[in-house]
Design an enzyme around this catalytic site. Structure first.
Site, PDB file in Angstrom:
ATOM      1  N   HIS A 153       4.367  -4.551  -4.036  1.00 33.18           N
ATOM      2  CA  HIS A 153       3.551  -4.846  -4.799  1.00 33.18           C
ATOM      3  C   HIS A 153       3.011  -3.782  -5.940  1.00 33.18           C
ATOM      4  O   HIS A 153       2.945  -2.783  -5.303  1.00 33.18           O
ATOM      5  CB  HIS A 153       2.552  -5.931  -4.276  1.00 33.18           C
ATOM      6  N   ASP A 163      -6.877  -4.691 -11.384  1.00 34.98           N
ATOM      7  CA  ASP A 163      -7.179  -5.728 -10.573  1.00 34.98           C
ATOM      8  C   ASP A 163      -8.367  -5.854 -10.010  1.00 34.98           C
ATOM      9  O   ASP A 163      -9.145  -4.749  -9.960  1.00 34.98           O
ATOM     10  CB  ASP A 163      -6.027  -5.973  -9.614  1.00 34.98           C
ATOM     11  N   GLU A 217       2.640  -9.753  -5.972  1.00 36.55           N
ATOM     12  CA  GLU A 217       3.286  -9.718  -4.799  1.00 36.55           C
ATOM     13  C   GLU A 217       4.861 -10.131  -4.845  1.00 36.55           C
ATOM     14  O   GLU A 217       5.186 -10.598  -6.065  1.00 36.55           O
ATOM     15  CB  GLU A 217       2.928 -10.923  -3.593  1.00 36.55           C
ATOM     16  N   ASP A 246       5.011  -3.509   0.677  1.00 39.25           N
ATOM     17  CA  ASP A 246       5.817  -4.753   0.226  1.00 39.25           C
ATOM     18  C   ASP A 246       6.352  -4.603  -1.362  1.00 39.25           C
ATOM     19  O   ASP A 246       7.115  -5.679  -1.635  1.00 39.25           O
ATOM     20  CB  ASP A 246       5.423  -6.180   0.624  1.00 39.25           C
TER      21      ASP A 246
HETATM   22  C1  F6R Z   1      -4.855  -1.286  -6.485  1.00 38.05           C
HETATM   23  C2  F6R Z   1      -3.677  -1.894  -6.597  1.00 38.05           C
HETATM   24  C3  F6R Z   1      -2.591  -1.817  -5.374  1.00 38.05           C
HETATM   25  C4  F6R Z   1      -2.404  -0.452  -4.673  1.00 38.05           C
HETATM   26  C5  F6R Z   1      -1.466  -0.544  -3.725  1.00 38.05           C
HETATM   27  C6  F6R Z   1      -1.337   0.646  -2.837  1.00 38.05           C
HETATM   28  O1  F6R Z   1      -5.629  -1.342  -7.745  1.00 38.05           O
HETATM   29  O2  F6R Z   1      -3.409  -2.305  -7.579  1.00 38.05           O
HETATM   30  O3  F6R Z   1      -1.373  -2.321  -6.007  1.00 38.05           O
HETATM   31  O4  F6R Z   1      -1.992   0.420  -5.653  1.00 38.05           O
HETATM   32  O5  F6R Z   1      -1.809  -1.695  -2.528  1.00 38.05           O
HETATM   33  O6  F6R Z   1      -2.480   0.913  -2.304  1.00 38.05           O
HETATM   34  P1  F6R Z   1      -2.667   2.274  -1.495  1.00 38.05           P
HETATM   35  O7  F6R Z   1      -3.039   3.214  -2.571  1.00 38.05           O
HETATM   36  O8  F6R Z   1      -4.305   2.103  -0.853  1.00 38.05           O
HETATM   37  O9  F6R Z   1      -1.849   2.510  -0.489  1.00 38.05           O
END
Ligand code: F6R
Length: 241
Positions: A134, A66, A139, A132
């Site tokens: 995701h 992303d 989401e 959440d």
């Molecule tokens: C990042 C991504 C997000 C993260 C998620 C967890 O490329 O796609 O889904 O993997 O938000 O983020 P952290 O590792 O910062 O807790």
């Protein structure tokens, strides 16, 4: 799903071993990358293994999950910048073989899926998980058949990510992300979750029902998923491996 529970440090080492295995079997493997705090120890380990000559990325390709809409790759909070800074600049991968969705040209996001397919599909996709549920920026409520698309970020996700910006107002409101189907098309998937803040969602996505309300729960239906958890993230699981 294969669940591996270990110390935070060993989680990074054991996940790195899967890269060693894959790249020694297939030096031209296509890797799916993730950003965020979770993969940083893994990336450090991969850099170390690359410098030691244990692993080479010179014929590998990568596709990241992303990118924020509106941020150029040179912006220090863009995911392109993150990947260059935390991994690509320190390993022997060819920069032209690394791909991050464009946050600037968002006219045809599903072209990214075509690029992935043209490269032969993703062999191993790395994921983190949001509190959440995701994965990528998919989401709760994202349809299972989604390909790469533009999403409006949930307020909670923006608040959690605000720590990287000067203020929440600077956090982009939209992102472009691989869809759930894009992720599920990968031949194998690694999900890493560390820290107590992930304990509740880890329990939900592993032991709860498969529901679009918990996007990561779809991984229960993928044949080759390895979930790496540290003891804090695994604390609420009924079955401790
Ligand atoms: C990042 C991504 C997000 C993260 C998620 C967890 O490329 O796609 O889904 O993997 O938000 O983020 P952290 O590792 O910062 O807790």
């Amino acid at each position: 799903m294969k669940i591996i529970i270990d110390t935070t440090e060993n989680v990074a080492k054991r996940a790195a071993q899967l890269y060693v295995d894959l790249l020694s079997r297939n030096p031209q493997a296509v890797l799916g990358g993730a950003t965020g705090s979770t993969p940083i120890p893994l990336y450090k380990e991969l850099i170390k293994l690359n410098k030691e000559g244990v692993i080479s990325f010179k014929d590998a390709k990568s596709f990241n999950l992303d990118e924020y809409v509106g941020l150029e790759g040179t912006h220090d909070q863009s995911y392109r910048y993150f990947m260059n800074d935390n991994l690509f600049n320190h390993i022997d991968i060819k920069m032209e073989n690394t791909h991050v969705p464009s946050g600037i040209d968002i006219s045809e996001p599903e072209k990214y899926d075509a690029e992935i397919q043209a490269a032969g599909g993703i062999d191993m996709q790395l994921l983190g998980i949001g509190v959440d549920g995701h994965i990528g920026f998919n989401e709760p409520g994202t349809p299972w058949d989604s390909l790469t698309h533009v999403v409006e970020l949930e307020q909670n996700t923006r608040e959690v990510n605000a720590r990287f910006f000067n203020s929440i107002d600077e956090v982009p409101t939209h992102a472009v992300t691989m869809g759930i189907k894009t992720v599920m098309n990968a031949r194998s998937i690694i999900l890493i979750a560390t820290g107590s803040s992930k304990a509740e969602i880890v329990k939900k996505f592993i032991e709860g029902p498969v529901t679009t309300e918990v996007p990561a729960s779809i991984l229960q239906l993928h044949p080759f998923v390895t979930v790496f958890l540290d003891h804090e993230a695994a604390a609420l699981l009924e079955k401790q491996a």
